[in-house]
Design a protein around this motif. Structure first.
Motif, mmCIF file in Angstrom:
data_model
loop_
_atom_site.group_PDB
_atom_site.id
_atom_site.type_symbol
_atom_site.label_atom_id
_atom_site.label_comp_id
_atom_site.label_asym_id
_atom_site.label_seq_id
_atom_site.Cartn_x
_atom_site.Cartn_y
_atom_site.Cartn_z
ATOM 1 N N LEU A 120 0.824 -1.211 0.000
ATOM 2 C CA LEU A 120 0.000 0.000 0.000
ATOM 3 C C LEU A 120 0.859 1.263 0.000
ATOM 4 O O LEU A 120 0.568 2.228 -0.711
ATOM 5 N N GLN A 121 1.921 1.263 0.812
ATOM 6 C CA GLN A 121 2.770 2.450 0.865
ATOM 7 C C GLN A 121 3.429 2.711 -0.486
ATOM 8 O O GLN A 121 3.500 3.863 -0.941
ATOM 9 N N ALA A 122 3.910 1.654 -1.126
ATOM 10 C CA ALA A 122 4.529 1.832 -2.448
ATOM 11 C C ALA A 122 3.512 2.378 -3.452
ATOM 12 O O ALA A 122 3.830 3.259 -4.260
ATOM 13 N N TYR A 123 2.293 1.859 -3.391
ATOM 14 C CA TYR A 123 1.239 2.308 -4.301
ATOM 15 C C TYR A 123 0.879 3.773 -4.053
ATOM 16 O O TYR A 123 0.759 4.571 -4.991
ATOM 17 N N LEU A 124 0.714 4.129 -2.779
ATOM 18 C CA LEU A 124 0.277 5.484 -2.444
ATOM 19 C C LEU A 124 1.351 6.527 -2.714
ATOM 20 O O LEU A 124 1.052 7.651 -3.124
ATOM 21 N N ARG A 125 2.611 6.173 -2.488
ATOM 22 C CA ARG A 125 3.686 7.142 -2.717
ATOM 23 C C ARG A 125 3.852 7.476 -4.188
ATOM 24 O O ARG A 125 4.468 8.493 -4.530
ATOM 25 N N ALA A 126 3.321 6.623 -5.047
ATOM 26 C CA ALA A 126 3.376 6.895 -6.489
ATOM 27 C C ALA A 126 2.203 7.745 -6.961
ATOM 28 O O ALA A 126 2.142 8.122 -8.134
ATOM 29 N N GLY A 165 -10.495 8.139 -6.102
ATOM 30 C CA GLY A 165 -10.533 7.116 -7.130
ATOM 31 C C GLY A 165 -9.257 6.301 -7.183
ATOM 32 O O GLY A 165 -9.282 5.091 -7.422
ATOM 33 N N TYR A 166 -8.124 6.953 -6.925
ATOM 34 C CA TYR A 166 -6.841 6.255 -6.935
ATOM 35 C C TYR A 166 -6.784 5.223 -5.811
ATOM 36 O O TYR A 166 -6.308 4.104 -6.003
ATOM 37 N N LEU A 167 -7.303 5.591 -4.644
ATOM 38 C CA LEU A 167 -7.262 4.692 -3.497
ATOM 39 C C LEU A 167 -8.095 3.447 -3.739
ATOM 40 O O LEU A 167 -7.686 2.334 -3.398
ATOM 41 N N THR A 168 -9.251 3.614 -4.307
ATOM 42 C CA THR A 168 -10.142 2.466 -4.503
ATOM 43 C C THR A 168 -9.714 1.596 -5.686
ATOM 44 O O THR A 168 -10.222 0.485 -5.848
ATOM 45 N N ALA A 169 -8.760 2.071 -6.489
ATOM 46 C CA ALA A 169 -8.300 1.298 -7.638
ATOM 47 C C ALA A 169 -7.176 0.327 -7.276
ATOM 48 O O ALA A 169 -6.728 -0.439 -8.140
#
Length: 577
Positions: free
Chosen positions: A171-177, A214-218
């Motif tokens: 999750l952290q890798a995804y969110l930091r992008a 939208g990014y979070l739910t994807a």
């Protein structure tokens, strides 16, 4: 969709469970359990290895058959063997194997005699008195089953810390992008490093106008969206873990960290202090007469009410606020304080690496000594050592020490504590060792007084150094034994021996409050990995987290001692005082 190591390991564990229920060959069952463990603890994702042309056959315990199944799982999320086993088994029955006191034979009887194949059905049957009449059961066992399944259902709402860590990294890798995101931090019980986590709270600092909902739910692991908005989004992942995302401003970040890290009891105590100073604390900041006076950092929040910063692991309202006020907060142990590891296994019993491989891995992990503590022979499933094999093992360790550089191997054993408190090897064999780690692996269901007396008798043995994983718990499989830990801690102090905080992700045993209790009683704790593979030394960090929650300082940790001092301490437990 990317299949992660945790997904593969879960499938192998389910196959093992279903095979066990069908009374398949024990070696076949064990092969799947070992494969699950290899995959779940491997530092690289199997998908990445395959994508880069790596050969899965080279992994320990993974032959061509299992490698093929890993490839199948990566391709479609399951494998033919699991599909066949599920088709011939009632849904949900494997959950019963994870309840303390139930093995395959009992689960088989419950299903075929009463049609029970879920924990909820089992709890109802126990409360209705329908189990006691079955052969091999009775009123007492029915009561214990009811207690165990109730505890299992409660624990099922929480996830072991190590399991959640894999989600956090992804999750952290995804969110930091994400566009506009400048900071991502996990709060809640995960940040306090509780041994289990109910859900995840993730704080995000993003620039003005960043559209994140939208990014979070994807995210590919999201199974359900509970709510969605500009500052808060809540989702449920595919394994049932809930994640709450909160977007906060930089000026409020410190206050949000305090608020969402918790605990609730700690935060309530902070608010009471603030109210006495005519201040208001919430997730947005600290306010006086409606004006924000602090909140950009956690330190500013604590300073506003006259306190130094308090480590997240201590925030449980168990005296940390009073200690902070009096300048008596402990200097908590850190991973770098550990000089060695006092519990590790090799291929001489149920480990998966040889002596030299484990020594080299321990050295690479920053350790200067490692105790080799393979199992004794009564634990047949672990291919434990008898007196003859132990003697040969000791000689092998001595020969290897002559050529090792930068790491010293200590000669030890994880000796079974038998039901009557005797140790599983004769004195003459134990006397040749540097340390003896005693462990209970059988008759974990003994009554409290009997189980306690068993351990006390073992600790009185002239060759006894450390009590391993004292509570005997395994997350999702069995709860802790019935023990009088107060008596055990007092006896350890009187006897001059030590207790272990076992770092295995499925154990994390001792409990945090027991660590504090032992330290207050003057009993040193060994933070030990129980490593079975070269990658397992990374688990020491989990043990350090648990020790910090127990207020442990480096001075209370046995394996934080330099080797010469450690040898003196161990010698005092080995009949050489």
């Amino acid at each position: 969709m990317t299949r992660r190591n945790a997904d593969i390991a879960a499938i192998f564990e389910e196959i093992a469970d279903l095979l066990e229920l069908q009374q398949a060959n024990t070696f076949r069952v064990r092969a799947y359990r070992n494969a699950a463990r290899t995959v779940s603890t491997w530092p690289r994702e199997m998908a990445e290895l395959v994508a880069q042309g790596g050969d899965l056959d080279d992994l320990p315990g993974i032959g061509k058959d299992l490698a093929g199944k890993i490839g199948e799982i990566l391709a479609r999320g399951s494998c033919d063997q699991l599909d066949r086993l599920r088709a011939t088994s009632p849904p949900g029955i494997t959950d019963l194997l994870h309840i303390s006191g139930l093995g395959p034979k009992r689960v088989h009887a419950l299903y075929h005699e009463l049609g029970i194949h879920t924990p909820t059905q089992l709890l109802s049957a126990a409360r209705e008195g329908r189990i006691r009449a079955l052969p091999g059961f009775g009123v007492a066992s029915e009561r214990r089953i009811a207690e165990a399944v109730a505890g299992h259902l409660e624990r099922a709402r929480r996830w072991p810390l190590a399991r959640v860590s894999a989600h956090v990294e992804a999750l952290q890798a995804y969110l930091r992008a994400a566009p506009g995101v400048s900071r991502v931090v996990v709060a809640g019980s995960f940040r306090r490093r509780r041994d289990t986590v109910g859900d995840l709270d993730i704080l995000i600092v993003a620039g003005a106008g960043a559209a994140l909902a939208g990014y979070l739910t994807a995210f590919e692991e999201v199974a359900d969206v509970l709510s969605q908005g500009p500052t808060r989004t809540s989702v449920v992942l595919k394994d049932g873990l809930q994640v709450d995302f909160r977007v906060v401003g930089a000026a409020s970040f410190g206050a949000a960290m305090v608020y969402f890290t918790g605990s609730k009891a700690h935060n309530l105590a902070l608010r009471r202090i603030a109210q006495a100073r005519k201040l208001k604390i919430n997730e947005y900041g600290v306010y006086r007469d409606g004006k924000r006076i602090a909140g950009d950092t956690e330190a500013s929040v604590y300073a506003s009410i006259g306190l130094p910063g308090i480590p997240p692991e201590l925030r449980e309202n168990r005296g940390e606020i009073e200690a902070a006020r009096d300048g008596k907060l402990p200097k908590l142990v850190e991973r770098k304080d550990l000089r060695g590891d006092l519990h590790a296994h090799t291929t001489a019993s149920d480990g998966r690496e040889g002596l030299e491989q484990m020594a080299v891995a321990a050295r690479a992990a920053g350790l200067s000594y490692l105790a080799i503590t393979d199992h004794s022979h009564s634990l047949g499933i672990a291919h434990g050592l008898d007196e003859r094999r132990l003697a040969a093992h000791i000689e092998a360790i001595d020969r290897l020490n002559e050529k090792l550089d930068g790491i010293v191997l200590l000669k030890g054993i994880e000796v079974d504590i038998l039901a009557d408190g005797r140790l599983d090897l004769p004195d003459a064999a134990l006397a040749r060792l540097d340390l003896v780690v005693g462990a209970v692996h059988s008759r974990l269901d003994l009554p409290r007084e009997q189980q306690t007396a068993r351990i006390l008798r073992a600790m009185d043995h002239p060759h006894f150094s450390i009590l391993a994983h004292p509570n005997g718990r395994l997350f999702g499989t069995r709860g802790p034994c019935e023990l009088d830990m107060d008596r055990i801690i007092r006896h350890a102090h009187e006897r001059g021996c030590f207790l272990e905080l076992n770092c295995q992700p499925d154990r994390l045993d001792m409990f945090d409050f027991q660590c504090r209790q032992a330290s207050n009683a003057g009993v040193m704790i060994a933070i030990s990995s129980d490593a079975h593979h070269r990658n397992d030394f990374r688990w020491l960090s989990l043990g350090v987290d648990q020790a910090r929650r127990g207020w442990l300082e480096a001075g209370g940790v046995l394996n934080a001692l330099p080797l010469p001092q450690l040898r003196k301490r161990l010698a005092s437990t080995m009949g050489t005082r």
